[in-house]
Design a protein around this motif. Sequence first.
Motif, short mmCIF file in Angstrom:
data_model
loop_
_atom_site.label_atom_id
_atom_site.label_comp_id
_atom_site.label_asym_id
_atom_site.label_seq_id
_atom_site.Cartn_x
_atom_site.Cartn_y
_atom_site.Cartn_z
N ALA A 32 0.85 -1.07 0.05
CA ALA A 32 -0.03 -0.15 0.02
C ALA A 32 0.75 1.33 -0.16
O ALA A 32 0.47 2.37 -0.70
N THR A 33 1.94 1.19 0.89
CA THR A 33 2.85 2.37 1.09
C THR A 33 3.82 2.42 -0.42
O THR A 33 4.21 3.71 -0.79
N ALA A 34 3.86 1.33 -1.05
CA ALA A 34 4.60 1.54 -2.25
C ALA A 34 3.87 2.21 -3.38
O ALA A 34 4.38 2.21 -4.73
N GLY A 35 2.65 2.31 -3.36
CA GLY A 35 1.84 3.14 -4.44
C GLY A 35 1.56 2.35 -5.59
O GLY A 35 1.21 1.05 -5.47
N GLU A 36 1.58 2.87 -6.77
CA GLU A 36 1.13 2.11 -7.95
C GLU A 36 1.84 0.83 -8.10
O GLU A 36 1.31 -0.07 -8.53
N ALA A 37 3.37 0.90 -7.65
CA ALA A 37 4.19 -0.12 -8.03
C ALA A 37 3.94 -1.46 -7.16
O ALA A 37 4.04 -2.52 -7.14
#
Length: 515
Positions: free
Chosen positions: A379-384
């Motif tokens: 979730a904290t990595a965003g799109e990746a």
Amino acid sequence: MFFSFSKNKEEKSQLDAINENFAVISFKPDGTILDANKNFLEAMGYTKDEIIGKDHKMFCNPKYSASQAYKDFWENLNKGKVQTSEFRRIKKNKEPIYLQASYTPIKDSNGHIYKVIKFAQDITERKIQALDYSGQIKAISKSQAVIEFNLDGTIITANENFLNALGYKLDEIVGKHHSIFCEETYKNSSEYKDFWKKLNNGEYEAGEFLRIGKNGKKVWIQATYTPIMNMDGEPFKVVKYATDITHKKNIMFEIGENIQKLTKSLNNLSTASNTMSKEAKVTMDGSQEVSVSLEQMNQAVSDLSEKIESMLASINTIALEATNGEEISKGVKEQSKTTSAAMIKLNEEASKISQTISIITQIAFQTNILSLNAAVEAATAGEAGKGFAVVAAEVRNLATRSNEAAKEITTAVEYIQSLIKNSLDSIHMIDSTIEEMSSISSKISNSMSEQQTISNALASSALETSQGINEISHTMINVSQSAKTTEDEAIETVNASKELIDISKTLISTIKSLN
């Protein structure tokens, strides 16, 4: 004879010197030509016969000779006023000639003007050069801002271009000091003092300068401050030629600000890429941890399968012994001991299964925790991290299923242990009554059959769990590979960001060099 010579030899020598060095011509008061010397005739391209008795107008532009200025010129001569200046005249071949001349009225003994003598020198070459210089200066003045200063910095004059650029009128600046165009910090600095010191030493200054116009208006100029030398080679004033580059400078400042913003954005991108790279590494590490846990779980399930197979063998043995017990009542007592020992062994195997199930439950719990942590990292990595979030959820589901399967196995084992206890109780009754042996043996046989069915179910569940763990392991391998790909892409993004930053810095340096 051209002159009425005095008996005094000295006067004659002076007149000879004048005739030798000057072009000399004489006129009547009405402008009629009386005589001319050799220098004048050669300068104008005429012979003496071609001009004697003609009017002075023959040497003038027709437009000038018809003007009021020409009439005033001769009126002043007839009043006895000497006329000295630079004069433009026309030669025989119609080419212009410039003369530095003095027209001198000559009076008789009664004080009447009876003739006019002109002493002249040909200054055409010098005049043309001066006109060329003047034309260049006028051209410069049309295209550039020009202002003149005394050596102490006092303003002498300025052209319209300069006044328009700075927003002043001429009478607002004449007599004021150059420092009215400078910022306070600069005009009070040693640098400003050195600036005027160099100019006073005859050194010129050139460059880009920030100047302050009327009402605080900021004006950028590209200018040269040039000391002007006198006949002795010493500076006596300073002329400044300038071009207003304010618009260009403001554009450069704007470009510089935009490039700085771009560089800042690229630095942020680089930071984000580094963060993404780190998060991808964390995700990959988490995947590897989950994979290790799954390998441990798979090993535990394999151990469970072996224990279940061992338990099945024990059940088959007990079932066989129970069946034989119906036929060999003579060896009931010994057989009961054997059966009791087998049942105890079965109970021990069941206990071992319980311990293994406990280990599987703990591994499933740890796997669930790891998958939750992986979901948070995703979730904290965003799109990746979106792809990994899906995989993490699937891992959590499989861990939950493994935990539920372990609970079912635990229930089944507890049930088997209960049956073993009942079987042991039944075996202990063999010593008290032989008649009940057949019934007890049948009961044990039936119990063993039921236990065998449950054990088969346990083996099937263990196989299903093993297959599920293999599926999870395969999925985690894909996740690890995906995380590695994400990390590689993040590194590429970092490198691209750094390259863009380098390009931006190069562009800034290029723009500064253009200034």
